[in-house]
Design a protein around this motif. Structure first.
Motif, PDB file in Angstrom:
ATOM      1  N   LYS A 145      -2.685  -2.754  -9.064  1.00 36.17           N
ATOM      2  CA  LYS A 145      -3.976  -2.870  -8.720  1.00 36.17           C
ATOM      3  C   LYS A 145      -4.836  -3.238  -9.842  1.00 36.17           C
ATOM      4  O   LYS A 145      -4.721  -3.247 -10.979  1.00 36.17           O
ATOM      5  N   ARG A 146      -5.732  -4.703  -9.324  1.00 31.99           N
ATOM      6  CA  ARG A 146      -6.455  -5.513 -10.101  1.00 31.99           C
ATOM      7  C   ARG A 146      -7.946  -5.141  -9.790  1.00 31.99           C
ATOM      8  O   ARG A 146      -8.481  -5.295  -8.872  1.00 31.99           O
ATOM      9  N   PHE A 147      -8.703  -5.047 -10.947  1.00 33.53           N
ATOM     10  CA  PHE A 147     -10.179  -4.763 -10.851  1.00 33.53           C
ATOM     11  C   PHE A 147     -10.722  -5.652 -11.880  1.00 33.53           C
ATOM     12  O   PHE A 147     -10.304  -5.981 -12.605  1.00 33.53           O
ATOM     13  N   CYS A 164      -4.471   3.564  -1.257  1.00 25.16           N
ATOM     14  CA  CYS A 164      -3.386   2.571  -1.642  1.00 25.16           C
ATOM     15  C   CYS A 164      -2.548   3.114  -2.791  1.00 25.16           C
ATOM     16  O   CYS A 164      -3.100   3.405  -3.876  1.00 25.16           O
ATOM     17  N   CYS A 187     -11.713  -3.390  -2.210  1.00 27.64           N
ATOM     18  CA  CYS A 187     -10.944  -3.131  -1.157  1.00 27.64           C
ATOM     19  C   CYS A 187     -11.458  -1.650  -0.951  1.00 27.64           C
ATOM     20  O   CYS A 187     -11.670  -0.914  -1.756  1.00 27.64           O
ATOM     21  N   CYS A 224      -6.806  -8.118   0.692  1.00 30.06           N
ATOM     22  CA  CYS A 224      -5.395  -8.143  -0.028  1.00 30.06           C
ATOM     23  C   CYS A 224      -4.611  -9.201   0.330  1.00 30.06           C
ATOM     24  O   CYS A 224      -3.532  -9.089   0.971  1.00 30.06           O
ATOM     25  N   TYR A 241      -5.503 -11.167  -4.942  1.00 29.64           N
ATOM     26  CA  TYR A 241      -6.115 -10.034  -4.303  1.00 29.64           C
ATOM     27  C   TYR A 241      -7.075  -9.475  -5.397  1.00 29.64           C
ATOM     28  O   TYR A 241      -6.567  -9.599  -6.739  1.00 29.64           O
ATOM     29  N   ASN A 242      -8.309  -8.850  -4.813  1.00 29.39           N
ATOM     30  CA  ASN A 242      -8.977  -8.226  -5.918  1.00 29.39           C
ATOM     31  C   ASN A 242      -9.172  -6.579  -5.323  1.00 29.39           C
ATOM     32  O   ASN A 242     -10.214  -6.725  -4.521  1.00 29.39           O
ATOM     33  N   CYS A 243      -8.613  -5.641  -6.086  1.00 29.25           N
ATOM     34  CA  CYS A 243      -9.082  -4.252  -5.565  1.00 29.25           C
ATOM     35  C   CYS A 243     -10.348  -3.709  -5.799  1.00 29.25           C
ATOM     36  O   CYS A 243     -10.536  -2.799  -5.211  1.00 29.25           O
ATOM     37  N   SER A 244     -11.134  -4.706  -6.430  1.00 32.93           N
ATOM     38  CA  SER A 244     -12.617  -4.143  -6.549  1.00 32.93           C
ATOM     39  C   SER A 244     -13.305  -4.094  -5.215  1.00 32.93           C
ATOM     40  O   SER A 244     -14.350  -3.259  -5.101  1.00 32.93           O
ATOM     41  N   VAL A 272      -8.773   1.252  -1.599  1.00 32.61           N
ATOM     42  CA  VAL A 272      -8.133   1.454  -2.857  1.00 32.61           C
ATOM     43  C   VAL A 272      -7.789   2.734  -3.512  1.00 32.61           C
ATOM     44  O   VAL A 272      -6.607   3.047  -4.103  1.00 32.61           O
ATOM     45  N   THR A 303       0.632  -1.277  -0.001  1.00 31.79           N
ATOM     46  CA  THR A 303       0.006  -0.079   0.134  1.00 31.79           C
ATOM     47  C   THR A 303       0.872   1.422  -0.175  1.00 31.79           C
ATOM     48  O   THR A 303       0.242   2.267  -0.302  1.00 31.79           O
TER      49      THR A 303
END
Length: 220
Positions: free
Chosen positions: A208-210, A203, A197, A187, A192-195, A200, A148
């Motif tokens: 970052k993954r969406f 961070c 989070c 996380c 991990y899936n930033c959608s 986000v 982060t």
């Protein structure tokens, strides 16, 4: 990360995990100490399964010492490094009885002198058992500190130092609990899936993954 952003980050995590606490099950400081020693390289689930039968039979240092290594191993043998942990726990019980009247010391140096107790374990005991605003850095906390941008560091000791500097005072008592929950359930190291989070925006992670549909929404 600046302090203002860190404050917002922990505010959001506190709302996401309002009841964040250790998932280890215990009733006394001694049981907390034993549970944390057992948790090294083991899951909280496996530790709780072992202590569910261990603690009712051997709730105190004297009782556990009388159980001996064989008695202890009957309960913890499925936990990683069980033989070593059993020996360390019994040595710790003996020291607690001989030097601390059977009580867990409220002192970092004294705690770290106990077999099987390192800095992270001492921090957990001081925080969970005595309410000290310490920050225990496990794999989740270390990963999030770096990922982060909250407290970029090369090792756990450096991460702890930087976290103590950047985390606002009001969040310190629960800081590592929030980060552990976030790292354990959101996380994760790989999946991990930033959608999903809540931090986000704060961070600073560059990868970052969406989910596809969430990315479309964010770009509108």
């Amino acid at each position: 990360m600046d302090r203002k952003t860190a404050d917002t980050l922990f505010l959001k995590l506190s709302r996401r995990f309002p009841k964040a606490k250790s998932e280890l099950e215990y009733e006394t400081r001694f049981q907390l100490l034993v549970a944390v020693i057992l948790s090294a390289q083991a899951t909280d689930v496996s530790v709780n399964a072992a202590t569910a039968t261990l603690f009712p039979q051997y709730p105190t240092p004297s009782a556990m010492l009388k159980a001996g290594e064989k008695g202890l191993l009957k309960h913890i043998r499925r936990i990683g490094l069980a033989p070593t942990k059993a020996k360390n726990i019994l040595k710790t019980c003996k020291i607690l009885l001989e030097k601390f009247d059977g009580e867990v010391p409220e002192n970092r140096e004294a705690l770290e002198s106990l077999p099987g107790v390192g800095r992270k374990t001492a921090n957990v005991v001081l925080n969970e058992g005595f309410g000290h605003p310490t920050i225990a850095v496990d794999t989740h906390v270390f990963r999030l500190s770096n990922r982060t941008g909250l407290a970029p560091s090369k090792n756990t000791v450096e991460a702890e130092t930087r976290l103590l500097e950047i985390v606002p005072k009001k969040w310190k008592p629960n800081a590592h609990r929030y980060l552990i929950m976030q790292g354990r359930y959101v996380c994760k190291a790989k999946n991990y899936n930033c959608s999903h989070c809540v931090i986000v925006q704060e961070c600073e992670f560059s990868d970052k993954r969406f989910l596809a549909e969430e990315t479309v929404k964010l770009n509108k």
